[in-house]
Scaffold this active site. Structure first.
Site, PDB file in Angstrom:
ATOM      1  N   ASP A 255       2.496 -20.702   0.140  1.00  9.51           N
ATOM      2  CA  ASP A 255       2.355 -21.827  -0.782  1.00  9.51           C
ATOM      3  C   ASP A 255       1.386 -21.453  -1.897  1.00  9.51           C
ATOM      4  OD1 ASP A 255      -0.202 -22.002   0.339  1.00  9.51           O
ATOM      5  OD2 ASP A 255       0.335 -23.646   1.685  1.00  9.51           O
TER       6      ASP A 255
ATOM      7  N   ASP B  33      -9.898  -8.062   7.616  1.00 13.94           N
ATOM      8  CA  ASP B  33     -10.742  -7.682   8.747  1.00 13.94           C
ATOM      9  C   ASP B  33     -11.864  -6.734   8.337  1.00 13.94           C
ATOM     10  OD1 ASP B  33      -9.232  -9.040  10.767  1.00 13.94           O
ATOM     11  OD2 ASP B  33      -7.756  -7.420  10.718  1.00 13.94           O
TER      12      ASP B  33
ATOM     13  N   THR C 282      -1.516 -15.538  -0.234  1.00 12.13           N
ATOM     14  CA  THR C 282      -1.435 -16.837   0.429  1.00 12.13           C
ATOM     15  C   THR C 282      -1.081 -16.684   1.901  1.00 12.13           C
ATOM     16  OG1 THR C 282      -0.564 -19.086   0.254  1.00 12.13           O
ATOM     17  CG2 THR C 282       1.005 -17.306  -0.072  1.00 12.13           C
TER      18      THR C 282
ATOM     19  N   HIS D  96       0.821  -1.209   0.000  1.00  2.52           N
ATOM     20  CA  HIS D  96       0.000   0.000   0.000  1.00  2.52           C
ATOM     21  C   HIS D  96       0.858   1.264   0.000  1.00  2.52           C
ATOM     22  CE1 HIS D  96      -4.266  -1.457   0.862  1.00  2.52           C
ATOM     23  NE2 HIS D  96      -3.542  -2.551   0.675  1.00  2.52           N
TER      24      HIS D  96
END
Length: 382
Positions: A222, A203, A198, A70
């Site tokens: 992964d 939230d 991954t 960001h």
């Protein structure tokens, strides 16, 4: 370019290192580095690990990894320098401005967590702190690549403008255009950067649930996210009709174990003709995915700066935890029949097994499998 050749090219680019120079030095702790300026980051790494991350690929690490993106993507070739300086640490310099942008919702946690380190390690710029902290955070995630870290970014003087952060409700066209405008990122590089999902949770997309993961293994780096986003959606982990969210294949939760969330943007990128083959090419290709992410991050982390003006301090980035020795698998109760229609016809989908179990996978809330996770939260202005 064939995918086999692309894999080799990306891997080579990702492991290229600057040769030791006449400025190489031995730091006070005995570590040999390519440049004496890198020594300052060794105690910072130790402080971050012991005080904030605690060696865990948990929520504090996830949030700082998000912050690196960001902060860096807030730059625009079309709008010019006054729009933002890219990887310039402006999130930390202006903690009551940028963290309040809607696209940065929830990022105040990571900003507040890093502010004490900016004050304590005041010879290091905020811009370097953000990107180095992200590299240290990622090293706690098994299977992650050791990121390149270039030092010497100057402190910024202006905050970025609002509207430069891609959002999950954006169309594929808008996302690709934003990345092109930010730094001439190709569609392949955009998908490569999304490997960060991954080890990511949300939230704020659905505020009725906490830390909703984007795949079933949110504490390991992964390829599961690239598989699971291709599965048919069956429900939502919390409420429905949230902006930027579509149905997930693993919505079931229990207690603080939140079901999987699927971002609308991930769903779209996995199915768009411009990006689907890149997305599918990462399924069960751990080394290819990690190398591609590393190369794309090396480009992202220096947006707004000339590479020649920076110092390669990659040798002070901690060595990541080794990958979990497990191939990509369909989660329990899922199999090939649960794959959505694949847009990419040029690649043969890999043959994968399914995890054992007669009930839908429950995703643990914490990396230790428990419901109570170690975490740090510093008070701050953001």
């Amino acid at each position: 370019m064939a995918f086999g050749s692309l894999l080799a090219f990306v891997a080579l680019a990702a492991i290229t290192r600057a040769a030791p120079t006449a400025e190489s030095a031995v730091c006070p702790d005995g570590t040999r580095v390519t440049n004496a300026a890198c020594c300052a980051f060794i105690p910072l790494a130790q402080d971050l690990q012991e005080t904030l991350f605690q060696g865990d690929c948990g929520e504090d690490a996830h949030e700082v990894i998000r912050l690196t993106f960001h902060d860096a993507i807030a730059i625009s070739q079309s709008l010019g320098p006054q729009a933002g300086g890219g990887a310039d640490g402006s999130m930390l310099h202006f903690p009551t401005i940028e963290p309040n942008f809607s696209a940065n919702s929830g990022i105040d946690d990571s900003v507040n967590n890093l502010l004490p380190f900016m004050q304590k390690h005041d010879t290091i710029s905020a811009a370097d702190l953000v990107q180095f902290a992200g590299a240290v955070a990622l090293s706690n995630c098994p299977g992650a690549p050791r990121l390149e870290f270039m030092a010497g970014r100057p402190n910024t003087t202006i905050p970025a403008v609002e509207g430069l952060i891609p959002e999950p409700q954006d169309s594929v066209t808008k996302i690709l255009q934003r990345f092109e405008d930010a730094g001439n990122f190709s569609p392949f590089e955009v998908v490569s950067l999304l490997a960060s999902h991954t080890v990511a949770r949300a939230d704020k997309v659905d505020e009725t649930i906490d830390a909703a993961p984007f795949d079933s293994t949110p504490f390991t780096f992964d390829t599961q996210v690239f598989l699971e986003v291709l599965l048919k959606g069956t429900g939502f982990p919390g409420s429905n009709n949230n902006t930027g969210e579509v149905m997930s294949p693993l919505p079931l939760g229990s207690g603080s174990d939140t079901g999987e969330m699927r971002l609308q943007s991930d769903f779209a990128l996995a199915r768009d003709e411009r990006t689907a083959c890149f997305w599918q090419s990462f399924v069960n290709e751990q080394e290819f995915m990690a190398a591609s992410f590393k190369a794309a991050m090396a480009k992202l982390a220096i947006l707004g700066h000339s590479r020649s003006s920076l110092i390669d301090c990659s040798d002070v980035v901690p060595v990541p935890k080794p990958a979990v020795n497990k191939p990509a698998t369909f989660p329990a109760t899922k199999g090939p029949k649960d794959l959505d229609t694949l847009t990419c016809k040029a690649l043969k989908f890999p043959t994968l097994t399914s995890d054992p179990g007669a009930t839908e996978t429950l995703i643990p809330h914490c990396s230790n499998g428990g419901m109570s996770c170690p975490g740090v939260q510093f008070d701050g202005p953001a």
